[in-house]
Scaffold this motif. Structure first.
Motif, short mmCIF file in Angstrom:
data_model
loop_
_atom_site.label_atom_id
_atom_site.label_comp_id
_atom_site.label_asym_id
_atom_site.label_seq_id
_atom_site.Cartn_x
_atom_site.Cartn_y
_atom_site.Cartn_z
N ASP A 89 0.83 -1.21 0.00
CA ASP A 89 0.00 0.00 0.00
C ASP A 89 0.86 1.26 0.00
O ASP A 89 0.46 2.30 -0.50
CB ASP A 89 -0.90 0.01 1.24
CG ASP A 89 -1.78 -1.22 1.30
OD1 ASP A 89 -2.58 -1.41 0.36
OD2 ASP A 89 -1.63 -2.01 2.26
N LEU A 90 2.05 1.12 0.60
CA LEU A 90 2.94 2.27 0.73
C LEU A 90 4.37 1.84 0.42
O LEU A 90 4.86 0.85 0.96
CB LEU A 90 2.87 2.84 2.16
CG LEU A 90 3.84 3.97 2.50
CD1 LEU A 90 3.48 5.25 1.76
CD2 LEU A 90 3.86 4.23 4.02
N TYR A 91 5.03 2.59 -0.46
CA TYR A 91 6.44 2.36 -0.78
C TYR A 91 7.23 3.57 -0.28
O TYR A 91 6.97 4.70 -0.72
CB TYR A 91 6.65 2.21 -2.29
CG TYR A 91 6.01 0.97 -2.86
CD1 TYR A 91 4.63 0.89 -3.04
CD2 TYR A 91 6.78 -0.13 -3.23
CE1 TYR A 91 4.03 -0.25 -3.56
CE2 TYR A 91 6.19 -1.29 -3.75
CZ TYR A 91 4.81 -1.34 -3.91
OH TYR A 91 4.23 -2.46 -4.41
N LEU A 92 8.15 3.32 0.63
CA LEU A 92 8.96 4.40 1.21
C LEU A 92 10.36 4.37 0.62
O LEU A 92 11.13 3.44 0.89
CB LEU A 92 9.08 4.18 2.72
CG LEU A 92 8.02 4.79 3.61
CD1 LEU A 92 7.87 3.94 4.86
CD2 LEU A 92 8.40 6.21 4.00
N GLU B 144 12.62 5.28 -11.40
CA GLU B 144 12.58 4.75 -12.77
C GLU B 144 12.42 3.23 -12.79
O GLU B 144 11.75 2.67 -13.65
CB GLU B 144 13.88 5.13 -13.50
CG GLU B 144 13.88 6.53 -14.07
CD GLU B 144 12.60 6.84 -14.82
OE1 GLU B 144 12.26 6.09 -15.75
OE2 GLU B 144 11.91 7.80 -14.42
N LYS B 145 13.06 2.59 -11.82
CA LYS B 145 13.12 1.13 -11.83
C LYS B 145 11.87 0.47 -11.24
O LYS B 145 11.72 -0.75 -11.32
CB LYS B 145 14.34 0.66 -11.01
CG LYS B 145 15.66 0.99 -11.66
CD LYS B 145 16.81 0.46 -10.81
CE LYS B 145 18.16 0.94 -11.35
NZ LYS B 145 19.21 0.84 -10.33
N ILE B 146 11.02 1.27 -10.57
CA ILE B 146 9.86 0.68 -9.88
C ILE B 146 8.60 0.94 -10.71
O ILE B 146 8.38 2.05 -11.18
CB ILE B 146 9.70 1.29 -8.46
CG1 ILE B 146 10.99 1.07 -7.65
CG2 ILE B 146 8.51 0.67 -7.75
CD1 ILE B 146 11.00 1.82 -6.32
N LYS B 147 7.78 -0.12 -10.86
CA LYS B 147 6.54 0.04 -11.62
C LYS B 147 5.47 0.71 -10.76
O LYS B 147 5.34 0.41 -9.58
CB LYS B 147 6.02 -1.35 -12.04
CG LYS B 147 6.60 -1.83 -13.35
CD LYS B 147 5.83 -3.06 -13.83
CE LYS B 147 6.68 -3.90 -14.76
NZ LYS B 147 6.37 -5.33 -14.65
N ASP B 148 4.67 1.52 -11.38
CA ASP B 148 3.54 2.14 -10.66
C ASP B 148 2.45 1.08 -10.47
O ASP B 148 2.27 0.20 -11.31
CB ASP B 148 2.99 3.33 -11.46
CG ASP B 148 2.01 4.15 -10.62
OD1 ASP B 148 1.95 3.94 -9.38
OD2 ASP B 148 1.31 5.00 -11.19
N PHE C 37 3.55 6.25 -3.16
CA PHE C 37 5.02 6.23 -3.21
C PHE C 37 5.54 7.55 -2.62
O PHE C 37 5.15 8.62 -3.07
CB PHE C 37 5.51 6.11 -4.66
CG PHE C 37 5.20 4.77 -5.27
CD1 PHE C 37 3.93 4.49 -5.77
CD2 PHE C 37 6.16 3.78 -5.34
CE1 PHE C 37 3.63 3.25 -6.32
CE2 PHE C 37 5.87 2.53 -5.88
CZ PHE C 37 4.60 2.27 -6.38
N VAL C 38 6.39 7.43 -1.62
CA VAL C 38 6.95 8.65 -1.00
C VAL C 38 8.46 8.54 -0.88
O VAL C 38 9.01 7.44 -0.78
CB VAL C 38 6.37 8.89 0.42
CG1 VAL C 38 4.88 9.22 0.36
CG2 VAL C 38 6.63 7.72 1.35
N HIS C 39 9.12 9.72 -0.90
CA HIS C 39 10.53 9.72 -0.51
C HIS C 39 10.67 10.42 0.84
O HIS C 39 9.70 11.01 1.34
CB HIS C 39 11.44 10.31 -1.60
CG HIS C 39 11.33 11.80 -1.82
ND1 HIS C 39 11.65 12.71 -0.86
CD2 HIS C 39 10.92 12.53 -2.90
CE1 HIS C 39 11.49 13.93 -1.31
NE2 HIS C 39 11.02 13.86 -2.56
N GLY D 85 4.17 11.39 -2.88
CA GLY D 85 4.32 12.43 -1.86
C GLY D 85 5.65 12.35 -1.16
O GLY D 85 6.60 11.72 -1.64
N VAL D 86 5.71 13.02 0.00
CA VAL D 86 6.95 13.07 0.78
C VAL D 86 6.63 12.75 2.23
O VAL D 86 5.58 13.17 2.76
CB VAL D 86 7.62 14.46 0.68
CG1 VAL D 86 8.91 14.49 1.50
CG2 VAL D 86 7.92 14.81 -0.77
#
Lengths: 253, 253
Positions: free
Chosen positions: A59-62, A75-79, A84-86, A103-104
């Motif tokens: 659900d969340l990629y940090l 670039e390497k990760i598929k949506d 997706f946050v940094h 987001g962040v």
């Protein structure tokens, strides 16, 4: 149950992983790092991966990676419609604009591998590309911390710069003092209560009002005596900070 | 019962008075200040005096006055074989050499009138002109604090200089950050956990090892971006501290 994947193996990734583990409603299902050896902090080996193509659905990629590689990792990760946050203080949110929901999630704190941090007190600075994504982030963040702030990319950059002043530069002043103590056969711990109180004071007084010392008093005798005790580099720091205090507090025209 | 007279009405005098009050074996029998109005912190008006000739007989006389007037105050007070100490970080012990038993009682802490301090943690730096006087001072100091150090005049000057770095200069960095937050519509309290943790960290890690940030990583992109965000004076501070970090940590040749 909210499924989380952490990308990275640095101090921030490690602390986030350990904090997420404690939350019943959050499940870290995977931690990625290019070099799997650095993932030793992840107890369960099944959760570790060094192959970006093997990322599960969460659900969340940090993305808790160095600023320079955020774009390249994205670039390497598929949506997959997840969020997706940094975690960077200085990178704009749109580094992740290829993801529909992005987001962040910036924890404004200093993390060292071996020093536990009370995460409930860590300010979490959130930003998102939609109200819905922000709401999701807010829900997750509020499980972890009591200190949630909505902060745009420009404000976040400003905060990151402030962090350099109140953490990096302050710590360097501690380092210079520690070296000076050593040279004079004094234990550094003699300064620790003062350091602690200096930091505690500004929770009740604005730092402008908490200012004391020879620069503020324009005590030229002490300033001159101090300058004689310093080497050239230390002298520069002393002079520039003394001038800055006097300018800000109107002691110099 | 040890009888004490405090000379002065500033922050140090006030905090010493309040701390001494709590000690059963110490009795403040008088507090002197040239201007009696400033002695309002002394509850009992009978203890106040603005006439130096009216000083009673005590076991310990504490001169908690500005550095510049220590000598001049000492001139006005008659010796009576009691112990006479000043509380200054930078003045040598022999400012009080006219007294048979003299020394220094320097509390290494920042004091503000309205902020209580846990005196048990305050490092008390002692110096005396004889072993016997030192023993007396040690006995009294150990009633007040768990942090007693014997420090000679030269070391004390070094400590005072260190205090300028870790208190005055550090607090000024907080002030600059607070101003920067204000300009960016950010609440300063968002930085408080970081400030607190920065100060706490060096109780378990030497500050040299606790250093982080763009200067240490030699992250030129971030450094350049930060410099663009600062005015001329802030830029000078940023540059000089960044250079100093890099020099000390061997990032620059």
């Amino acid at each position: 149950m909210i499924k989380v994947i952490i990308i990275g193996a640095g101090n921030v990734a490690t602390h986030l992983y350990q904090t997420f583990l404690k939350e019943k409603e959050l499940e870290v299902i995977q931690v990625y790092n290019r070099n799997e050896k650095h993932l030793h902090f992840v107890k369960d080996p099944d959760l570790r991966t060094s192959n970006i193509k093997n990322l599960k659905k969460a659900d969340l990629y940090l993305l808790a990676v160095r600023d320079e590689v955020i774009g390249e990792m994205a670039e390497k990760i598929k949506d997959n419609k997840a969020v997706f946050v940094h975690c960077s203080g200085s990178e704009p949110m749109d580094r992740l604009s290829k993801f529909e929901n992005h987001g962040v999630f910036y924890p404004l704190q200093t993390f060292s591998k071996d020093k536990p941090v009370n995460f409930k007190e860590v300010p979490l600075c959130l930003e998102a590309n939609s109200a819905e994504t922000l709401k999701h982030l807010r829900e997750i963040a509020s499980m972890l911390s009591d200190n949630i702030f909505e902060v745009n990319s420009e404000q976040r950059r400003a905060l990151h710069l402030c962090a350099v002043f109140v953490n990096n530069f302050t710590n360097h002043l501690y380092t210079l003092a520690a070296e000076y103590c050593k040279r004079n056969e004094l234990p550094f711990k003699i300064l620790q209560p003062l350091i602690k109180e200096t930091a505690a004071k500004i929770e009740t007084l604005p730092p402008y009002s908490a200012q004391t010392g020879p620069a503020l008093r324009n005590d030229q005798n002490t300033i001159t005596a101090h300058l004689k005790m310093l080497d050239e580099d230390q002298k520069k720091i002393y002079t520039i900070l003394t001038d800055s205090i006097q300018k800000l507090h109107g002691k110099k025209l």
